[in-house]
Design a protein around this motif. Structure first.
Motif, PDB file in Angstrom:
ATOM      1  N   LEU A   1       0.796  -1.232   0.000  1.00 22.16           N
ATOM      2  CA  LEU A   1       0.000   0.000   0.000  1.00 22.16           C
ATOM      3  C   LEU A   1       0.829   1.283   0.000  1.00 22.16           C
ATOM      4  O   LEU A   1       0.492   2.244  -0.690  1.00 22.16           O
ATOM      5  N   ALA A   2       1.884   1.320   0.785  1.00 21.46           N
ATOM      6  CA  ALA A   2       2.608   2.580   0.966  1.00 21.46           C
ATOM      7  C   ALA A   2       3.857   2.698   0.099  1.00 21.46           C
ATOM      8  O   ALA A   2       4.320   3.807  -0.155  1.00 21.46           O
ATOM      9  N   SER A   3       4.379   1.585  -0.367  1.00 19.92           N
ATOM     10  CA  SER A   3       5.614   1.653  -1.125  1.00 19.92           C
ATOM     11  C   SER A   3       5.436   1.278  -2.598  1.00 19.92           C
ATOM     12  O   SER A   3       5.945   1.960  -3.475  1.00 19.92           O
ATOM     13  N   GLY A   4       4.732   0.196  -2.872  1.00 19.78           N
ATOM     14  CA  GLY A   4       4.609  -0.279  -4.246  1.00 19.78           C
ATOM     15  C   GLY A   4       3.582   0.458  -5.077  1.00 19.78           C
ATOM     16  O   GLY A   4       3.858   0.875  -6.204  1.00 19.78           O
ATOM     17  N   ILE A   5       2.376   0.610  -4.547  1.00 24.29           N
ATOM     18  CA  ILE A   5       1.299   1.239  -5.321  1.00 24.29           C
ATOM     19  C   ILE A   5       1.612   2.686  -5.710  1.00 24.29           C
ATOM     20  O   ILE A   5       1.319   3.084  -6.837  1.00 24.29           O
ATOM     21  N   PRO A   6       2.230   3.503  -4.828  1.00 29.22           N
ATOM     22  CA  PRO A   6       2.584   4.860  -5.283  1.00 29.22           C
ATOM     23  C   PRO A   6       3.495   4.874  -6.513  1.00 29.22           C
ATOM     24  O   PRO A   6       3.440   5.815  -7.308  1.00 29.22           O
TER      25      PRO A   6
END
Length: 139
Positions: free
Chosen positions: A34-39
């Motif tokens: 959620l916080a590292s890959g999707i951005p």
């Protein structure tokens, strides 16, 4: 004469350790998805700026996002947890090296190195899943 003894509730050896491992895996798995890959997939402005500074372009940002999402999901799958932790540990070492040498910000490499150590510990603790995966793939 009979002695009355209190019996402590028994638990499986390692049950507490297993709960701790799963808690760490779930938290880190969600963080990496959620916080590292999707951005990186949605080309968030900060991610674009960082990968432009690295000089590899957008393709590398999407690749890093894919590796992080796959690793985060892998941490949540019991059969893949050890391999995902080992892969993310290697990824974090490269991230720390990139921060230190390419971005010329060695102070930012501390967090990826701490994560690399945590992932190495998880891989060590989940080594039975690594050997089982190796055995399944070698058939």
């Amino acid at each position: 004469m009979t002695a009355l003894t209190a019996t402590a509730p028994t638990t499986r050896p390692g049950a507490v350790r297993n709960r701790i491992l799963w808690t760490v895996q779930i938290l880190l798995g969600l963080f990496f998805v959620l916080a590292s890959g999707i951005p990186k997939f949605v080309a968030q402005a900060d991610a674009v700026r960082i990968f432009d500074a690295i000089g590899f372009g957008d393709w590398f940002m999407y690749f890093a996002g894919l590796v992080e999402v796959a690793g985060g999901i892998g941490l949540l799958v019991p059969r893949l947890a050890g391999a995902a932790a080992a892969g993310l540990s290697i990824t974090m070492v490269f991230a720390a090296a990139t921060q230190a040498f390419v971005m010329d910000a060695p102070s930012y490499s501390v967090f990826p190195l701490v994560l690399a150590a945590v992932f190495a510990w998880l891989a060590l603790e989940r080594r039975e899943s690594l050997t089982a995966l190796r055995d399944r793939l070698s058939r």
